[in-house]
Design a protein around this motif. Sequence first.
Motif, PDB file in Angstrom:
ATOM      1  N   PRO A 277       0.838  -1.209   0.000  1.00 36.21           N
ATOM      2  CA  PRO A 277       0.000   0.000   0.000  1.00 36.21           C
ATOM      3  C   PRO A 277       0.874   1.261   0.000  1.00 36.21           C
ATOM      4  O   PRO A 277       1.872   1.335   0.723  1.00 36.21           O
ATOM      5  CB  PRO A 277      -0.791  -0.121   1.306  1.00 36.21           C
ATOM      6  N   ILE A 278       0.467   2.228  -0.823  1.00 37.64           N
ATOM      7  CA  ILE A 278       1.187   3.501  -0.892  1.00 37.64           C
ATOM      8  C   ILE A 278       0.476   4.570  -0.076  1.00 37.64           C
ATOM      9  O   ILE A 278       1.085   5.273   0.718  1.00 37.64           O
ATOM     10  CB  ILE A 278       1.338   3.951  -2.365  1.00 37.64           C
ATOM     11  N   ASP A 279      -0.818   4.662  -0.280  1.00 40.26           N
ATOM     12  CA  ASP A 279      -1.642   5.553   0.539  1.00 40.26           C
ATOM     13  C   ASP A 279      -3.045   4.965   0.611  1.00 40.26           C
ATOM     14  O   ASP A 279      -3.244   3.788   0.294  1.00 40.26           O
ATOM     15  CB  ASP A 279      -1.623   6.990   0.002  1.00 40.26           C
ATOM     16  N   GLU A 280      -4.002   5.787   0.975  1.00 40.70           N
ATOM     17  CA  GLU A 280      -5.370   5.304   1.174  1.00 40.70           C
ATOM     18  C   GLU A 280      -5.987   4.726  -0.095  1.00 40.70           C
ATOM     19  O   GLU A 280      -6.834   3.825  -0.034  1.00 40.70           O
ATOM     20  CB  GLU A 280      -6.222   6.439   1.708  1.00 40.70           C
ATOM     21  N   HIS A 281      -5.558   5.243  -1.245  1.00 40.52           N
ATOM     22  CA  HIS A 281      -6.208   4.850  -2.499  1.00 40.52           C
ATOM     23  C   HIS A 281      -5.289   4.078  -3.452  1.00 40.52           C
ATOM     24  O   HIS A 281      -5.780   3.447  -4.386  1.00 40.52           O
ATOM     25  CB  HIS A 281      -6.739   6.090  -3.231  1.00 40.52           C
ATOM     26  N   LYS A 282      -3.979   4.169  -3.247  1.00 40.06           N
ATOM     27  CA  LYS A 282      -3.038   3.595  -4.214  1.00 40.06           C
ATOM     28  C   LYS A 282      -2.260   2.431  -3.590  1.00 40.06           C
ATOM     29  O   LYS A 282      -1.821   2.513  -2.443  1.00 40.06           O
ATOM     30  CB  LYS A 282      -2.058   4.656  -4.713  1.00 40.06           C
ATOM     31  N   THR A 283      -2.107   1.390  -4.390  1.00 38.61           N
ATOM     32  CA  THR A 283      -1.396   0.186  -3.943  1.00 38.61           C
ATOM     33  C   THR A 283      -0.473  -0.295  -5.047  1.00 38.61           C
ATOM     34  O   THR A 283      -0.879  -0.404  -6.216  1.00 38.61           O
ATOM     35  CB  THR A 283      -2.381  -0.940  -3.592  1.00 38.61           C
ATOM     36  N   PHE A 284       0.763  -0.569  -4.666  1.00 32.22           N
ATOM     37  CA  PHE A 284       1.743  -1.130  -5.607  1.00 32.22           C
ATOM     38  C   PHE A 284       1.589  -2.651  -5.621  1.00 32.22           C
ATOM     39  O   PHE A 284       1.587  -3.295  -4.576  1.00 32.22           O
ATOM     40  CB  PHE A 284       3.165  -0.750  -5.183  1.00 32.22           C
ATOM     41  N   ILE A 285       1.474  -3.238  -6.807  1.00 32.96           N
ATOM     42  CA  ILE A 285       1.383  -4.697  -6.948  1.00 32.96           C
ATOM     43  C   ILE A 285       2.447  -5.177  -7.933  1.00 32.96           C
ATOM     44  O   ILE A 285       2.797  -4.456  -8.879  1.00 32.96           O
ATOM     45  CB  ILE A 285      -0.019  -5.162  -7.399  1.00 32.96           C
ATOM     46  N   MET A 286       2.951  -6.361  -7.707  1.00 33.90           N
ATOM     47  CA  MET A 286       3.989  -6.898  -8.596  1.00 33.90           C
ATOM     48  C   MET A 286       3.989  -8.415  -8.528  1.00 33.90           C
ATOM     49  O   MET A 286       3.794  -9.006  -7.463  1.00 33.90           O
ATOM     50  CB  MET A 286       5.372  -6.370  -8.196  1.00 33.90           C
ATOM     51  N   LEU A 287       4.236  -9.036  -9.670  1.00 30.07           N
ATOM     52  CA  LEU A 287       4.462 -10.481  -9.759  1.00 30.07           C
ATOM     53  C   LEU A 287       5.495 -10.707 -10.848  1.00 30.07           C
ATOM     54  O   LEU A 287       5.440 -10.074 -11.910  1.00 30.07           O
ATOM     55  CB  LEU A 287       3.181 -11.238 -10.068  1.00 30.07           C
ATOM     56  N   GLY A 288       6.460 -11.577 -10.576  1.00 27.65           N
ATOM     57  CA  GLY A 288       7.501 -11.825 -11.564  1.00 27.65           C
ATOM     58  C   GLY A 288       8.029 -13.233 -11.512  1.00 27.65           C
ATOM     59  O   GLY A 288       7.695 -14.028 -10.622  1.00 27.65           O
ATOM     60  N   ASP A 289       8.901 -13.532 -12.468  1.00 29.53           N
ATOM     61  CA  ASP A 289       9.456 -14.879 -12.616  1.00 29.53           C
ATOM     62  C   ASP A 289      10.889 -14.747 -13.116  1.00 29.53           C
ATOM     63  O   ASP A 289      11.127 -14.164 -14.179  1.00 29.53           O
ATOM     64  CB  ASP A 289       8.596 -15.668 -13.612  1.00 29.53           C
ATOM     65  N   VAL A 290      11.841 -15.270 -12.342  1.00 28.28           N
ATOM     66  CA  VAL A 290      13.249 -15.251 -12.732  1.00 28.28           C
ATOM     67  C   VAL A 290      13.538 -16.463 -13.610  1.00 28.28           C
ATOM     68  O   VAL A 290      13.013 -17.552 -13.380  1.00 28.28           O
ATOM     69  CB  VAL A 290      14.156 -15.259 -11.488  1.00 28.28           C
ATOM     70  N   SER A 291      14.406 -16.285 -14.588  1.00 29.18           N
ATOM     71  CA  SER A 291      14.763 -17.395 -15.468  1.00 29.18           C
ATOM     72  C   SER A 291      15.494 -18.480 -14.698  1.00 29.18           C
ATOM     73  O   SER A 291      16.273 -18.209 -13.781  1.00 29.18           O
ATOM     74  CB  SER A 291      15.654 -16.887 -16.612  1.00 29.18           C
ATOM     75  N   GLY A 292      15.250 -19.714 -15.083  1.00 23.22           N
ATOM     76  CA  GLY A 292      15.945 -20.829 -14.463  1.00 23.22           C
ATOM     77  C   GLY A 292      15.362 -21.205 -13.115  1.00 23.22           C
ATOM     78  O   GLY A 292      14.328 -20.703 -12.680  1.00 23.22           O
ATOM     79  N   LYS A 293      16.069 -22.127 -12.467  1.00 21.03           N
ATOM     80  CA  LYS A 293      15.631 -22.646 -11.171  1.00 21.03           C
ATOM     81  C   LYS A 293      16.804 -22.627 -10.205  1.00 21.03           C
ATOM     82  O   LYS A 293      17.919 -22.321 -10.560  1.00 21.03           O
ATOM     83  CB  LYS A 293      15.128 -24.094 -11.313  1.00 21.03           C
ATOM     84  N   GLY A 294      16.554 -22.970  -8.985  1.00 15.33           N
ATOM     85  CA  GLY A 294      17.604 -23.183  -8.013  1.00 15.33           C
ATOM     86  C   GLY A 294      18.083 -21.930  -7.314  1.00 15.33           C
ATOM     87  O   GLY A 294      17.411 -20.898  -7.269  1.00 15.33           O
ATOM     88  N   MET A 295      19.321 -22.048  -6.770  1.00 15.70           N
ATOM     89  CA  MET A 295      19.841 -21.017  -5.878  1.00 15.70           C
ATOM     90  C   MET A 295      20.023 -19.680  -6.574  1.00 15.70           C
ATOM     91  O   MET A 295      19.699 -18.623  -6.020  1.00 15.70           O
ATOM     92  CB  MET A 295      21.163 -21.485  -5.281  1.00 15.70           C
ATOM     93  N   ALA A 296      20.570 -19.676  -7.803  1.00 10.79           N
ATOM     94  CA  ALA A 296      20.799 -18.414  -8.504  1.00 10.79           C
ATOM     95  C   ALA A 296      19.485 -17.673  -8.746  1.00 10.79           C
ATOM     96  O   ALA A 296      19.399 -16.452  -8.557  1.00 10.79           O
ATOM     97  CB  ALA A 296      21.516 -18.676  -9.826  1.00 10.79           C
ATOM     98  N   ALA A 297      18.450 -18.409  -9.154  1.00 13.84           N
ATOM     99  CA  ALA A 297      17.146 -17.786  -9.366  1.00 13.84           C
ATOM    100  C   ALA A 297      16.591 -17.228  -8.062  1.00 13.84           C
ATOM    101  O   ALA A 297      15.998 -16.141  -8.034  1.00 13.84           O
ATOM    102  CB  ALA A 297      16.168 -18.802  -9.970  1.00 13.84           C
TER     103      ALA A 297
END
Length: 477
Positions: A277-297
């Motif tokens: 949440p940023i303020d009463e009306h605004k909210t930051f949302i995010m979803l992502g995916d790093v390439s590959g698997k494991g520890m580096a990802a």
Amino acid sequence: MFKSRRRVALISINLVAAIIFIVIAVCVAPQTKITDYRNNSNLFPMIVTTILFGILMFASISIYETVKEKLEYSALKSGATAYITKFIDKLRFCYSLDDFYRAVAQILELEADCSVFYIESATNYTLYNSPTKITSEDFNQNRSEIMEKLVSNFRSDWADGVYFFNDDGGLVSNSKQGRGFLLVSESEHFYVFCRYMYLFDEEIYSKLFEEFVRFQNRSRIISSLSEISDLSREWEQLAQTQKSFLPAVLPNVQRVEFAAYFRPLINVSGDYYTVLPIDEHKTFIMLGDVSGKGMAAALVMGLVMNTVKIRENKEDLVGTLRAIDASIKSMHLQDKYTVLFMGILDTEQMKIRYINASMSDPIIVTKSPEGYRIKSLSSNCSIVGIIPLDDDIKISEQRLFSGDLIMMASDGVSEVMNEKKIELGDTQLYTDTIKASASKSPQEFIDDIANLVLSYNADTRLHDDVTMLVAKISGSK
């Protein structure tokens, strides 16, 4: 010596048993002709003879085992050989190199007055070396020279087995002439120096070698299991650390209800999401995916989440994206990048401003007179962290209405395949399920999609992380 005594005892006992059997058989043999097979009188002496033979065999075996134990005790468990026998017994309960070194120090060095040199010959790495306590002053004076000769004479490709060497470190064939013996197993060389080897029973060396090999195999297996256990604990700690970057509980936001789903393929994942949440009306949302698997990802995932967290102006989507890009590139991982969707939900102006960096699945499900419609939040930016970003990154915008459902998902949702290798995202079933569940709460919606993914995959092993973040706009202010 023990083997010779044992052989003599076996021959003697069998010979005595044979003589007794012959004498008894002759004494009880009937006077009737044994060719007269129709005469039942032959049956009794045959039975008696067979029983006597069995008794004699049992008695001779029992006597031999008793004699063998006494001979073994005399040859292997008494005198000088008893030291090696005691070491073998101790070796049976060694499970690590530390256990082995303690047995060497307690028995071979302190009790038997022997000295040990143990190396990994392939790398010439010394595993254990007795302190200057090496059997005699003459040897101590030439210690380094003899060690060099031993290493030179018995190379890393020396065949496994037991060998004997003299005062000069040269190979000898007779243990009675040896100044020490060598056990070779898979390039590991175990040298034992002893001034009274002529007192050892030769049978003891094969027994020692067998137990030495068993110890090596046992310690390697336990070491591997310990490494796996340690690695598992490290991975579990990393997984717990990674989960700490994700919201433990999604925040309460006015006019917006959230739900999330996170199912990593392995302990750690390259998927991530957040709601800030940023303020009463605004909210930051995010979803992502790093390439590959494991520890580096997982490391890149943590870096992205931390970069967003410390950003003061989260409304500056372009600045946040560039900060993420710079952070990933600073790690110099070469093949690591991320796709992501980030946006600002504004419930006062009823709109979403967003950057879609090559995420394929963000959608808005909105109600219309004809039913629910799906609007794509199309990509407007390249992948992040590996190629130069555009100088002019576009921010897109979509209007929102009461009841709208925003769905963000990693490609582990849409790209799951059935037995015919058809991706779920390409099917009408996927679209119909989204529309049918759009009227439900975000958590119920996510449950429906998650169940669809698992059932569509025919209950086989998934091949990617599955992550979803859903936001639903309510009508009340």
